[in-house]
Write a protein that holds these residues in place. Sequence first.
Motif, PDB file in Angstrom:
ATOM      1  N   THR A 113       0.823  -1.206   0.000  1.00 28.46           N
ATOM      2  CA  THR A 113       0.000   0.000   0.000  1.00 28.46           C
ATOM      3  C   THR A 113       0.860   1.259   0.000  1.00 28.46           C
ATOM      4  O   THR A 113       0.397   2.327   0.386  1.00 28.46           O
ATOM      5  CB  THR A 113      -0.998   0.039   1.183  1.00 28.46           C
ATOM      6  N   GLY A 114       2.087   1.127  -0.458  1.00 27.84           N
ATOM      7  CA  GLY A 114       2.987   2.260  -0.511  1.00 27.84           C
ATOM      8  C   GLY A 114       3.097   2.861  -1.897  1.00 27.84           C
ATOM      9  O   GLY A 114       2.443   2.428  -2.862  1.00 27.84           O
ATOM     10  N   ASP A 118       6.256   8.219  -1.023  1.00 20.93           N
ATOM     11  CA  ASP A 118       6.294   8.087   0.437  1.00 20.93           C
ATOM     12  C   ASP A 118       7.730   8.117   0.957  1.00 20.93           C
ATOM     13  O   ASP A 118       7.973   8.490   2.107  1.00 20.93           O
ATOM     14  CB  ASP A 118       5.638   6.768   0.879  1.00 20.93           C
ATOM     15  N   TYR A 119       8.667   7.694   0.113  1.00 13.30           N
ATOM     16  CA  TYR A 119      10.060   7.542   0.515  1.00 13.30           C
ATOM     17  C   TYR A 119      10.944   8.679   0.009  1.00 13.30           C
ATOM     18  O   TYR A 119      12.167   8.616   0.142  1.00 13.30           O
ATOM     19  CB  TYR A 119      10.594   6.199   0.004  1.00 13.30           C
ATOM     20  N   PRO A 136       9.830   1.868  -9.069  1.00 12.08           N
ATOM     21  CA  PRO A 136       8.580   1.517  -9.745  1.00 12.08           C
ATOM     22  C   PRO A 136       7.389   1.486  -8.794  1.00 12.08           C
ATOM     23  O   PRO A 136       7.540   1.265  -7.595  1.00 12.08           O
ATOM     24  CB  PRO A 136       8.870   0.120 -10.299  1.00 12.08           C
ATOM     25  N   VAL A 137       6.205   1.719  -9.355  1.00 12.21           N
ATOM     26  CA  VAL A 137       4.946   1.509  -8.646  1.00 12.21           C
ATOM     27  C   VAL A 137       4.429   0.137  -9.072  1.00 12.21           C
ATOM     28  O   VAL A 137       4.153  -0.084 -10.250  1.00 12.21           O
ATOM     29  CB  VAL A 137       3.911   2.594  -8.998  1.00 12.21           C
ATOM     30  N   PHE A 138       4.318  -0.796  -8.129  1.00 11.09           N
ATOM     31  CA  PHE A 138       3.911  -2.153  -8.471  1.00 11.09           C
ATOM     32  C   PHE A 138       2.402  -2.236  -8.667  1.00 11.09           C
ATOM     33  O   PHE A 138       1.632  -1.585  -7.948  1.00 11.09           O
ATOM     34  CB  PHE A 138       4.386  -3.129  -7.398  1.00 11.09           C
ATOM     35  N   PRO A 139       1.951  -3.046  -9.627  1.00 10.85           N
ATOM     36  CA  PRO A 139       0.542  -3.006 -10.032  1.00 10.85           C
ATOM     37  C   PRO A 139      -0.458  -3.542  -9.017  1.00 10.85           C
ATOM     38  O   PRO A 139      -1.622  -3.139  -9.037  1.00 10.85           O
ATOM     39  CB  PRO A 139       0.519  -3.850 -11.310  1.00 10.85           C
TER      40      PRO A 139
END
Length: 323
Positions: A113-114, A118-119, A136-139
């Motif tokens: 849920t990140g 955020d980092y 990357p943003v994981f799907p």
Amino acid sequence: MSRRVTPTLLATTLLLAGLVGCSSDAPENESAPAPATSPPAATATPTPQVPAGTAPETTFAVGVRQLKLNRDGRALPVTLWYPAAGKAGGAAKRSATAAEGRFPVVMFSHGLTGHPDDYAPLLTRWATAGFVVAAPVFPHTSRGSDGKLVDVLNQPADVSYALTEVLNLDAKAGDGLRGRLATDRVAAAGHSAGGVTTIGLFTGARDERLDAGVVFAGTGVGVGTAFAGAAAPQLFVHGELDEVVNYAAGKAVYDKVPWPKALLSLPKGDHGRGLLGDVKTLRVVSDTSIEFLRWSLYGDAAAKERLSTGAERGDLATFDDHL
């Protein structure tokens, strides 16, 4: 060909039990079981890292841009933070001109849920120090996704794919990062489920392009501890009060690393809210991880010497050094 994993019922159960609390609203006192241990892979070698060199002594301004990727139907938008031309300090500037030089690459994986943003307090500090950070943003495990937790097992392949595409920018005509990437100096890092992803890149889904790893609050659940391939120094960072991934579970994986390694323990640290929300803790974590990356990716021996003296600060952190 797709490298997608077909998860088993056992892996599903383990991941659900151990990683469901990675988000900031995780329930208290939930902890992951200690991961099953495996002997170090016979292919591990004792020779670490990259040729000797010197990390930049100056700090950089930071640029930020987006890269739209897709692996076999898996959308993987990537945020890139990188050293930029101009005066250091201030917020990251969108699509800023890259600084002169060639910079090592760090692939960063977010927790359940990140989101990479955020980092940003940590990752922009890495970019300021002379690293290109690709996140990357994981799907299925990012904020707003369907929350398919077992998809964590597919994420090491996602990172390897994204790494290939990022490194290709170094030779892409007209790209702002053309000629700016040290394509032979690469690390992987990640927090929580992203820590699992990172460990997977050094075990069953070993990516031989990786020279080093940084694992924040990670565990070997689902990916094991059979570290394989050429030696790649590892830095583990874990809060002793972690309410999601028990400190002992993370240390059990650290103990199995057969290569140069170090563990930064945070006696008052939780699963990560303290890491990114407490200024003093963030300073210790960022300074320690930057010195580790300077040594492991730039080959800077002086950075290694600073690690042992700079990591232990009062009651904020202790440092187990086997580098």
